[in-house]
Design a protein around this motif. Structure first.
Motif, short mmCIF file in Angstrom:
data_model
loop_
_atom_site.label_atom_id
_atom_site.label_comp_id
_atom_site.label_asym_id
_atom_site.label_seq_id
_atom_site.Cartn_x
_atom_site.Cartn_y
_atom_site.Cartn_z
N GLU A 190 -12.41 3.07 -7.50
CA GLU A 190 -12.36 4.41 -6.51
C GLU A 190 -11.02 5.34 -6.83
N LEU A 191 -10.03 4.75 -6.43
CA LEU A 191 -8.79 5.74 -6.64
C LEU A 191 -8.85 6.09 -7.95
N GLU A 192 -9.12 5.67 -8.86
CA GLU A 192 -9.02 6.36 -10.39
C GLU A 192 -9.92 7.15 -10.36
N ARG A 193 -11.33 7.21 -10.08
CA ARG A 193 -12.31 8.10 -10.16
C ARG A 193 -11.96 9.21 -9.33
N HIS A 194 -11.15 9.07 -8.30
CA HIS A 194 -10.77 10.33 -7.49
C HIS A 194 -9.56 10.89 -8.09
N GLU A 195 -8.90 10.24 -8.88
CA GLU A 195 -7.43 10.78 -9.69
C GLU A 195 -6.53 10.79 -8.55
N VAL A 196 -6.48 9.72 -7.62
CA VAL A 196 -5.55 9.66 -6.58
C VAL A 196 -4.17 8.78 -6.93
N ALA A 197 -3.03 9.22 -6.80
CA ALA A 197 -1.84 8.71 -7.11
C ALA A 197 -1.55 7.79 -5.72
N VAL A 198 -1.08 6.59 -5.77
CA VAL A 198 -0.74 5.67 -4.63
C VAL A 198 0.74 5.57 -4.67
N VAL A 199 1.40 5.94 -3.51
CA VAL A 199 2.79 5.62 -3.08
C VAL A 199 2.86 4.45 -2.16
N LEU A 200 3.57 3.40 -2.71
CA LEU A 200 3.72 2.31 -1.65
C LEU A 200 5.14 2.17 -1.07
N ASP A 201 5.09 2.08 -0.01
CA ASP A 201 6.60 1.99 0.65
C ASP A 201 6.52 0.56 1.73
N LEU A 202 6.19 -0.40 1.18
CA LEU A 202 5.98 -1.60 1.85
C LEU A 202 7.38 -2.58 2.37
N GLU A 203 7.69 -2.66 3.46
CA GLU A 203 9.05 -3.09 3.88
C GLU A 203 9.12 -4.82 3.75
N ASP A 204 10.11 -5.08 3.05
CA ASP A 204 10.20 -6.55 2.75
C ASP A 204 10.63 -7.22 4.05
N ASP A 205 10.35 -8.25 4.09
CA ASP A 205 11.14 -9.11 5.30
C ASP A 205 10.28 -8.64 6.61
N LEU A 206 9.08 -8.32 6.55
CA LEU A 206 8.35 -8.25 7.79
C LEU A 206 7.76 -9.47 8.57
N PRO A 207 7.86 -9.74 9.81
CA PRO A 207 7.18 -10.98 10.36
C PRO A 207 5.62 -11.03 9.88
N PRO A 208 5.06 -12.24 9.85
CA PRO A 208 3.54 -12.11 9.42
C PRO A 208 3.02 -11.54 10.93
N LEU A 228 -1.95 9.16 -2.01
CA LEU A 228 -1.86 8.13 -1.05
C LEU A 228 -0.80 7.40 -0.45
N HIS A 229 -0.36 7.60 0.32
CA HIS A 229 1.05 6.75 1.10
C HIS A 229 0.61 5.70 1.68
N LEU A 230 0.90 4.63 1.35
CA LEU A 230 0.91 3.31 2.24
C LEU A 230 2.23 2.74 2.64
N ALA A 231 2.40 2.50 3.81
CA ALA A 231 3.68 1.92 4.32
C ALA A 231 3.63 1.09 5.26
N THR A 232 4.46 -0.01 5.12
CA THR A 232 4.61 -1.04 6.46
C THR A 232 6.04 -1.08 7.10
N SER A 233 6.30 -1.06 8.38
CA SER A 233 7.52 -1.22 9.00
C SER A 233 7.48 -1.93 10.17
N ARG A 234 8.80 -2.13 10.88
CA ARG A 234 8.65 -2.84 12.07
C ARG A 234 8.43 -1.68 13.28
N GLY A 235 7.38 -2.03 13.86
CA GLY A 235 7.07 -1.12 15.18
C GLY A 235 7.48 -1.51 16.21
N ASP A 236 7.12 -1.05 17.49
CA ASP A 236 7.61 -1.28 18.69
C ASP A 236 7.48 -2.81 19.20
N ALA A 237 8.32 -3.46 19.82
CA ALA A 237 8.17 -4.63 20.46
C ALA A 237 7.68 -5.69 19.42
#
Ligand code: ADP
Length: 351
Positions: free
Chosen positions: A215-233, A266-275
């Motif tokens: 679907e992403l290819e069909r819509h010609e959407v570029a994906v930008v990933l910013d996934l933080e290493d070392d996150l708790p499960p 499309l930007h997808l990011a993970t990070s440490r949130g509150d608490a």
């Protein structure tokens, strides 16, 4: 509520006959006999069969007849007749007003009841069907795309068996994903509770992206990933969280369909949130959310799309909250929408 026209006609005929009888009684008796008061009985008897306009017309006719009787009555005290007629008219006006109010309240109660029924039905069967459609459609579309590709590889001379095998492998993955969703939805109907587990969020996001690849290819959407290493499960139901992610990705793609091709990101990011929580950001470069919209986004059945169901975000919020998290929406300064949700970290890793 209105009666069918034949019953309505009969009611009006009976009402007119009674009014005529009251008129005759009022005219042929002494001024002291306040027969006009009986018009209120007619008004109350037919109020639920007439529209507000018809009821007002009927009341007007009753008032007209009261005045006419007063003018035609030739015996008794004129002063008593004047007072009785005035009282009769006031009674008719007050009764009509109260009958109109009563009918409006009855209509509102009926409407509320109908809405309640619609909501109750929608929140069981409808929502379930819609969520199945929403979540299963994506892997099914991907299976069709891979199936077509597979046919093309096999039709080549000589057939490209390697590529065809890869396409079949993708089809199997997608089919598995669709059946997992169905198993989970069936589980929900049996009242099964959540199945939370500790899992790493980044690979779960990457899986959703690989499922959305076609679907992403069909819509010609570029994906930008910013996934933080070392996150708790995180500690949540993995399949459900992937449904939320899939829905946010789908909405982002749809929001970018009017944006020039090179600018669809499309930007997808993970990070440490509150608490000690884990935060997931899904942002796009689409048309964004008008500020007046933000309040209503998560309401069930609220949609701006011609073919939309308005359930994706409402289901997403229910899922995130059921998993102990929270979700919010807003606009990015540089344009486009941003959805952000936080999930609790797995208990043994929060310390
Ligand atoms: P649906 O997709 O069926 O419309 P949703 O609950 O998924 O239902 O979304 C509700 C509405 O929120 C959409 O109709 C759209 O107007 C708005 N919306 C959702 N995601 C985005 C986005 N990424 N950008 C802009 N508007 C969005």
């Amino acid at each position: 509520m209105r009666a069918p026209s034949s019953r309505l006609g009969l009611s009006i005929a009976i009402a007119l006959a009674i009014m005529a009888a009251i008129f005759v009684a009022d005219t042929s008796t002494d001024y002291a006999v306040a027969a006009a008061g009986f018009y209120t009985v007619v008004i109350l008897a037919v109020a639920h069969r007439l529209s507000a306009r018809q009821l007002v017309l009927l009341a007007g006719a009753c008032i007209g007849l009261t005045i006419l009787s007063f003018a035609l009555t030739g015996f008794g005290s004129y002063r008593v007749g004047l007072i009785n007629s005035a009282i009769g008219i006031v009674t008719i006006v007050v009764t009509t007003y109260l009958a109109l109010k009563m009918e409006a309240a009855r209509a509102a109660a009926q409407e509320a009841q109908a809405r309640l029924l619609r909501v109750a039905r929608a929140s069981t069967l409808g929502e379930l069907t819609a969520s199945i459609a929403h979540e299963v459609n994506q892997p099914l579309a991907a299976i069709v795309t891979s199936g077509n590709a597979c046919q093309r590889w096999l039709a080549q001379a000589p057939p490209n068996v390697d590529k065809a095998q890869q396409a079949v492998a993708r089809m199997l993955d997608d089919a598995l994903r669709a059946s997992e969703v169905i198993v989970r939805i069936r589980g929900m109907t049996r009242g099964q509770s959540l199945q939370p587990q500790a899992f790493a969020i980044n690979p779960a996001i990457e899986e959703v992206l690989s499922l959305s690849r076609a679907e992403l290819e069909r819509h010609e959407v570029a994906v930008v990933l910013d996934l933080e290493d070392d996150l708790p499960p995180v500690f949540a139901d993995r399949v459900q969280i992937q449904q939320v992610l899939g829905n946010l990705v789908l909405n982002a793609m749809e929001a970018m369909s009017d944006v020039p091709v090179g600018a669809r990101k499309l930007h997808l990011a993970t990070s440490r949130g509150d608490a000690g929580r884990v935060r997931v950001d899904v942002a796009d470069t689409g048309h964004g959310l008008p500020s007046a919209m933000v309040e209503r986004l998560f309401e069930a059945f609220w949609t701006t799309k011609a073919e939309g169901l308005g359930l994706g975000l409402s289901i997403s919020r229910s899922i995130v909250e059921a998993n102990g998290g929270r979700i919010q929406a807003g606009n990015r300064a540089e344009g486009g929408a941003r959805f952000q949700f936080e999930l609790p970290a797995a208990p043994d890793t929060t310390a």
